[in-house]
Design an enzyme around this catalytic site. Structure first.
Site, PDB file in Angstrom:
ATOM      1  N   ASN A  48     -15.846  -7.455   0.146  1.00  0.00           N
ATOM      2  CA  ASN A  48     -14.754  -7.511  -0.826  1.00  0.00           C
ATOM      3  C   ASN A  48     -13.469  -6.788  -0.485  1.00  0.00           C
ATOM      4  O   ASN A  48     -12.516  -7.034  -0.930  1.00  0.00           O
ATOM      5  CB  ASN A  48     -15.378  -7.043  -2.225  1.00  0.00           C
ATOM      6  N   TYR A 117      -0.401  -9.613   6.347  1.00  0.00           N
ATOM      7  CA  TYR A 117      -1.528  -9.544   5.524  1.00  0.00           C
ATOM      8  C   TYR A 117      -2.189 -11.047   5.739  1.00  0.00           C
ATOM      9  O   TYR A 117      -3.451 -11.374   5.590  1.00  0.00           O
ATOM     10  CB  TYR A 117      -1.222  -9.166   3.961  1.00  0.00           C
TER      11      TYR A 117
END
Length: 212
Positions: A48, A117
């Protein structure tokens, strides 16, 4: 703090926190060793953790790029490897590895601060499909799934815009965002699928009001 909140809220089960810097392989391996000692091993691994730093491709700092690679790509790969080895050692044939990806792992938005990202999340997309294929080659029924959300109301924007908290807060005020509970429900759906059903490899979900 979170463990105490879960207990006071009356949720079933027990949350056992363990401090681990996911950019440090030694700490990751120490965590998996502790899990083996205290709880036998890992049956389900949910990768996560993820972050973005505001480092464009033309002017970004190498340190910020490396941090994103270490957390978003390397840590996912290391945790996946160690979780699989834990399952293999104990003959677990119905385990599950779930990668929390991003819609940025499927499209590049015109915002320079998240381009690197996005590249790390494209890597997660490829890693999850590669993992699924390797699990099939290993003739195991362990499954791999990606969940790719759009805007979720977390501390993510405050890390991305750590020098501009007002901008970070505004990120979550423009539309009705996904909540952590929405992500948890998606994970439960994936885990509740019968053994012969491979969900995914990707669930893409975004706020109804989100455009991109």
């Amino acid at each position: 703090k979170l463990a105490a909140e879960c207990q006071s809220a009356g949720y079933p089960g027990t949350l056992i926190p363990y401090k681990c810097d996911l950019s440090n392989e030694e700490e990751i391996l120490s965590m998996f060793s502790a899990i083996k000692t205290l709880h036998q091993g890992v049956d389900v691994c949910i990768n996560n953790a993820g972050l973005a730093r505001p480092e464009p491709l033309l002017s970004g700092k190498t340190e910020g790029w490396r941090t994103m690679i270490d957390v978003n790509v390397m840590a996912v790969s290391i945790c996946t490897r160690e979780a699989y080895q834990s399952m293999k050692e104990r003959n677990i044939d119905d385990g599950h590895i779930i990668n929390i990806n991003s819609m940025n792992g499927h499209s590049v938005v015109p915002q320079s601060v998240v381009h690197f990202y996005s590249a790390t999340k494209y890597a997660v997309t490829a890693l999850t499909e590669g993992l699924r294929q390797e699990l099939r080659e290993a003739k195991t029924h362990i499954r791999a799934t990606c969940i790719s959300p759009g805007l979720v109301e977390t501390g993510f924007a405050f890390k991305l815009h750590d020098n501009d908290p007002e901008r970070a807060a505004a990120t979550y005020e423009s539309i009705r965002c996904l909540k952590a509970e929405d992500m948890a429900n998606a994970v439960i759906y994936v885990l509740s699928a019968p053994p012969h059903v491979q969900v995914g490899c990707d669930i893409q979900m975004r706020p109804t009001e989100q455009i991109s």
